[in-house]
Structure formats: structure tokens, C-alpha cells
Scaffold this active site. Structure first.
Site, PDB file in Angstrom:
ATOM      1  N   LYS A   1       0.839  -1.215   0.000  1.00 22.64           N
ATOM      2  CA  LYS A   1       0.000   0.000   0.000  1.00 22.64           C
ATOM      3  C   LYS A   1       0.868   1.256   0.000  1.00 22.64           C
ATOM      4  CE  LYS A   1      -4.446  -1.599   1.497  1.00 22.64           C
ATOM      5  NZ  LYS A   1      -5.643  -1.421   2.313  1.00 22.64           N
TER       6      LYS A   1
ATOM      7  N   LYS B   1     -10.657  -4.124  -2.841  1.00 16.67           N
ATOM      8  CA  LYS B   1     -11.568  -2.988  -3.047  1.00 16.67           C
ATOM      9  C   LYS B   1     -10.862  -1.826  -3.709  1.00 16.67           C
ATOM     10  CE  LYS B   1     -13.504  -3.462   1.497  1.00 16.67           C
ATOM     11  NZ  LYS B   1     -12.244  -3.333   2.229  1.00 16.67           N
TER      12      LYS B   1
ATOM     13  N   LYS C   1      -4.556 -10.584  -5.447  1.00 18.25           N
ATOM     14  CA  LYS C   1      -5.839 -10.803  -4.769  1.00 18.25           C
ATOM     15  C   LYS C   1      -6.878  -9.741  -5.162  1.00 18.25           C
ATOM     16  CE  LYS C   1      -6.053  -8.125  -0.594  1.00 18.25           C
ATOM     17  NZ  LYS C   1      -7.122  -7.884   0.317  1.00 18.25           N
TER      18      LYS C   1
HETATM   19  N1  AQP Z   1      -9.466 -11.308  -2.182  1.00 17.65           N
HETATM   20  C1  AQP Z   1      -9.872 -11.744  -1.007  1.00 17.65           C
HETATM   21  N2  AQP Z   1     -10.172 -13.057  -0.806  1.00 17.65           N
HETATM   22  C2  AQP Z   1     -10.592 -13.509   0.392  1.00 17.65           C
HETATM   23  N3  AQP Z   1     -10.758 -12.704   1.483  1.00 17.65           N
HETATM   24  C3  AQP Z   1     -10.477 -11.395   1.322  1.00 17.65           C
HETATM   25  N4  AQP Z   1     -10.535 -10.335   2.168  1.00 17.65           N
HETATM   26  C4  AQP Z   1     -10.147  -9.221   1.517  1.00 17.65           C
HETATM   27  N5  AQP Z   1      -9.834  -9.504   0.255  1.00 17.65           N
HETATM   28  C5  AQP Z   1     -10.022 -10.843   0.098  1.00 17.65           C
HETATM   29  C6  AQP Z   1     -10.985 -10.428   3.547  1.00 17.65           C
HETATM   30  O1  AQP Z   1     -12.061  -9.522   3.698  1.00 17.65           O
HETATM   31  C7  AQP Z   1     -12.050  -9.018   5.037  1.00 17.65           C
HETATM   32  C8  AQP Z   1     -12.200  -7.539   5.011  1.00 17.65           C
HETATM   33  O2  AQP Z   1     -11.088  -6.951   4.368  1.00 17.65           O
HETATM   34  P1  AQP Z   1     -10.717  -5.444   4.696  1.00 17.65           P
HETATM   35  O3  AQP Z   1     -11.788  -4.537   4.288  1.00 17.65           O
HETATM   36  O4  AQP Z   1     -10.344  -5.326   6.119  1.00 17.65           O
HETATM   37  O5  AQP Z   1      -9.448  -5.081   3.900  1.00 17.65           O
HETATM   38  P2  AQP Z   1      -8.487  -5.859   3.000  1.00 17.65           P
HETATM   39  O6  AQP Z   1      -8.150  -7.184   3.552  1.00 17.65           O
HETATM   40  O7  AQP Z   1      -7.329  -4.967   2.719  1.00 17.65           O
HETATM   41  O8  AQP Z   1      -9.455  -6.039   1.754  1.00 17.65           O
HETATM   42  P3  AQP Z   1      -9.463  -5.289   0.399  1.00 17.65           P
HETATM   43  O9  AQP Z   1     -10.690  -5.687  -0.293  1.00 17.65           O
HETATM   44  O10 AQP Z   1      -8.183  -5.546  -0.299  1.00 17.65           O
HETATM   45  O11 AQP Z   1      -9.608  -3.771   0.791  1.00 17.65           O
HETATM   46  P4  AQP Z   1      -8.639  -2.546   0.538  1.00 17.65           P
HETATM   47  O12 AQP Z   1      -8.413  -2.526  -0.934  1.00 17.65           O
HETATM   48  O13 AQP Z   1      -9.412  -1.369   1.035  1.00 17.65           O
HETATM   49  O14 AQP Z   1      -7.384  -2.797   1.315  1.00 17.65           O
HETATM   50  C9  AQP Z   1     -10.754  -9.496   5.679  1.00 17.65           C
HETATM   51  O15 AQP Z   1     -11.022 -10.607   6.520  1.00 17.65           O
HETATM   52  C10 AQP Z   1      -9.916  -9.920   4.508  1.00 17.65           C
HETATM   53  O16 AQP Z   1      -9.004 -10.957   4.844  1.00 17.65           O
END
Ligand code: AQP
Length: 329
Positions: free
Chosen positions: A112, A196, A193
Site C-alpha cells: 500500500k 476494493k 488478490k
Molecule cells: N481477495 C480476497 N479473498 C478472500 N478474502 C479477502 N478479504 C479481503 N480480500 C479478500 C478479507 O475480507 C475481510 C475484510 O477486508 P478489509 O476490508 O479489512 O481489507 P483488506 O483485507 O485490505 O481487503 P481489500 O478488499 O483488499 O480492501 P482494501 O483494498 O481497502 O485494502 C478481511 O477478513 C480480509 O481478509
């Protein structure tokens, strides 16, 4: 007493099927077995810039989605992190026992930070705040997707260090990963992966995407040059599509092999799209009903905060006592 669970999602964009299959789907299932606290972790979201009006809206949207997927506010507490000041308070106390080197080597920090022009200190401190979220409630179990495993290991390290310095204080949390769907990959790039914050018109399927958009995105998913599914030689894109189907359908490996072996990719994509659309339809319907009930989401969030605040305050008091901070009144 039931063991306690904490897990959260950042209101940092559109919730996608990776978030659902990696986390939320399992939260719904464990509500009877555990005392669950599910957080909308908005203080995490602001580690990168968020438009204030959009963030406010995303918090409510996410709360409604928690309810729509099946989190029951009578059994589980849904909270907004920033409405409970103890999260930030404990994060500071834990920051003071966390070596900087533990934070700079976090994979998510590195990726990030690389995408930012100026790296805010909050991005570095993010895992300490996450440790505070979990330790504040003395959670025994943290159900997450695979990308968060490193952060929970760090939480355990921080808890251990605190306990060593100040005496037994924190319960050691365990990671709980789903068997299928722990890491859903991007449809446009199955080597990374689904996330968002990753741009791209067909990177992720959002939980609120209309059926035609879901179908378009899945039909455009990256596969490989082979014509049909071969379980002995699966490319990452096809593997990802099969995982998405299996996690939604809850089929066994044997069922998957029997059904999909030799299937042409265009038919595979069609069936994955049908499954995703069918599973998301009732969630979307419920979501719109909830958003049309004025005041309901606010009431759920208030109730959640009221329920968990005594637990949070008890931990803060204990930590203050242990550290020698002022507890005179
Ligand atoms: N690609 C994924 N596959 C399975 N699980 C996932 N999680 C995130 N991406 C995947 C799980 O979703 C939960 C919430 O995630 P988060 O909002 O805390 O942030 P993150 O893990 O950083 O998810 P994103 O979607 O990638 O968000 P951004 O882009 O904002 O950082 C967690 O339990 C995570 O493991």
C-alpha cells in the site's frame, strides 16, 4: 460462556465477493457458536485518503450489507470502530510496545505504501490498530481471509510482548481461515488478490453489482490458452473461477471434478456467473429493504456500541493499571 470473535471490514470501497467468501459468509455461520463482534473499521479506512461524504455513506452501506448477508444483530454486535474511542486509546498503548521493525516488514504496508505519493504514519500503524481491535475484546478467534494472517500473527506478537513486560493481560487470538475462498484473486489478474482499492472495470465483482454487470465481468475474466478445464493442470484464472463457484455452491472437491472436468471455459464462466448471481440476489434484495427502513441501521449500530463498550472499558482499565497509567477516578 461462549468464546469471543472479533473481525472487521474497512468501509474503503465496494464490498466484493472476496470479502464475502473470505470473511462475511463465515461470520454468519459462527454466530451461535461464538459471541461475535463485527466491526466496520473506519479508522483503518482513513489510513489512505477517503472522501468524507463517501466514507459516511460507505459506513452505512457496509452496516446494511452486514445485515443483508445474515449477521443477526440480536446474536452478534455490529459496531463502527470510531464510535468506540477505546480502539484508538488501546492502539496508542500498544504502539508504545511495538518495535517499528515489526511494522515496516508487513507485506500489506509495503504494497500500500508503494502506491502512495506520501505515506501517512497511519498506514504504518495500521496493524497496531488492528491488534487493538482484537485485543480490546479479548477475542479468542479472528475469522479472516488469507491476506490478514500476517497481521494476526503480529497481534499475537504484540500481545505476547505486552504480557511479558506488564504481566498476563491479553488473551492470545487464533486465526480462522475458510477452507475454500480464503484468497479470491482479481478477475482481470488472477496473480493478485481481489481488492476494493484496485482499479479496473472487471477486477472485482461487488456484492451490489447488478446481474448483467456480474455476468459481463465474469465472462471477461482472464483464463489461459487451453480450451477446457483440466484439473491436473489448472491455470490461476480457471482455478480462481472454480474456487468462486465452489465457495458459493459449497460443493465438495469430488463434485467439482465430476461436474467441471473437460468443460469449455465459456460454459464454465456462464455457470460461475449464474451461481454468483443466484447467491447474491437475495442479499441484494434484503439490502435494499434495509436501506428503506429509516433509522434501522443507526439503531443497530447504537445497540452494538452499547453492548460492547463495557468490555472495551474493562480492558482499557486493566491495561492502564498494568502500565501504571492514572486510574484514580
Ligand atoms: N481477495 C480476497 N479473498 C478472500 N478474502 C479477502 N478479504 C479481503 N480480500 C479478500 C478479507 O475480507 C475481510 C475484510 O477486508 P478489509 O476490508 O479489512 O481489507 P483488506 O483485507 O485490505 O481487503 P481489500 O478488499 O483488499 O480492501 P482494501 O483494498 O481497502 O485494502 C478481511 O477478513 C480480509 O481478509
Amino acid at each position: 460462556m461462549k468464546p469471543r470473535v472479533f473481525s472487521g471490514v474497512q468501509p474503503s470501497g465496494d464490498l466484493h465477493i472476496g470479502n464475502y467468501l473470505g470473511a462475511l459468509k463465515h461470520w454468519v455461520k459462527i454466530q451461535d457458536e461464538y459471541e461475535c463482534i463485527f466491526g466496520i473499521v473506519d479508522l483503518h479506512a482513513i489510513t489512505v485518503y477517503q472522501d468524507p461524504a463517501q466514507l459516511r455513506n460507505k459506513i452505512e452501506e457496509l452496516a446494511a450489507l452486514f445485515l443483508a448477508v445474515g449477521i443477526d444483530p440480536q446474536r452478534s454486535s455490529i459496531i463502527v470502530q470510531s464510535s468506540i474511542p477505546a480502539h484508538a486509546e488501546l492502539a496508542w498503548m500498544l504502539t508504545c510496545v511495538t518495535p517499528v521493525g515489526w511494522l515496516t516488514r508487513m507485506t500489506q504496508y509495503k504494497s500500500k505504501a508503494a502506491a502512495q505519493e506520501t505515506v501517512g504514519d497511519g498506514l504504518l500503524q495500521y496493524p497496531v490498530l488492528m491488534a487493538a481491535d482484537i485485543l480490546l475484546y479479548q477475542a479468542q478467534v479472528v475469522p479472516v481471509g488469507d491476506d490478514q494472517v500476517q497481521h494476526i500473527e503480529l497481534t499475537r506478537d504484540i500481545a505476547q510482548r505486552f504480557n511479558h513486560l506488564y504481566g498476563e493481560t491479553f488473551v492470545m487470538p487464533e486465526t480462522r481461515l475458510p477452507v475454500v475462498g480464503a484468497r479470491i484473486m482479481g478477475l482481470d489478474n488472477p496473480e493478485a488478490k481481489m481488492s476494493k482499492s484496485t482499479p479496473g472495470s472487471h477486477h472485482a465483482v461487488a456484492l451490489l453489482d447488478p446481474p448483467d454487470v456480474i455476468r459481463q465481468k465474469i465472462m471477461r475474466a482472464t483464463t489461459d490458452s487451453k480450451p477446457a478445464v483440466d484439473f491436473d493442470d489448472l491455470g490461476p484464472g480457471v482455478r480462481n473461477l472454480l474456487t468462486i463457484f465452489q465457495a458459493f455452491a459449497e460443493w465438495s472437491d469430488e463434485q467439482m471434478r465430476a461436474h467441471f472436468t473437460g468443460m469449455r471455459y465459456s460454459e464454465l464462466k456462464k455457470q460461475v456467473a449464474d451461481m454468483v448471481i443466484a447467491c447474491l440476489e437475495p442479499i441484494q434484495k434484503r439490502y435494499h429493504e434495509i436501506r428503506n427502513e429509516p433509522g434501522y441501521v443507526t439503531q443497530v449500530l447504537r445497540q452494538g456500541a452499547e453492548r460492547v463498550t463495557p468490555i472495551a472499558n474493562a480492558t482499557i482499565r486493566l491495561v492502564k493499571e498494568r502500565m501504571g497509567l492514572y486510574t484514580g477516578f
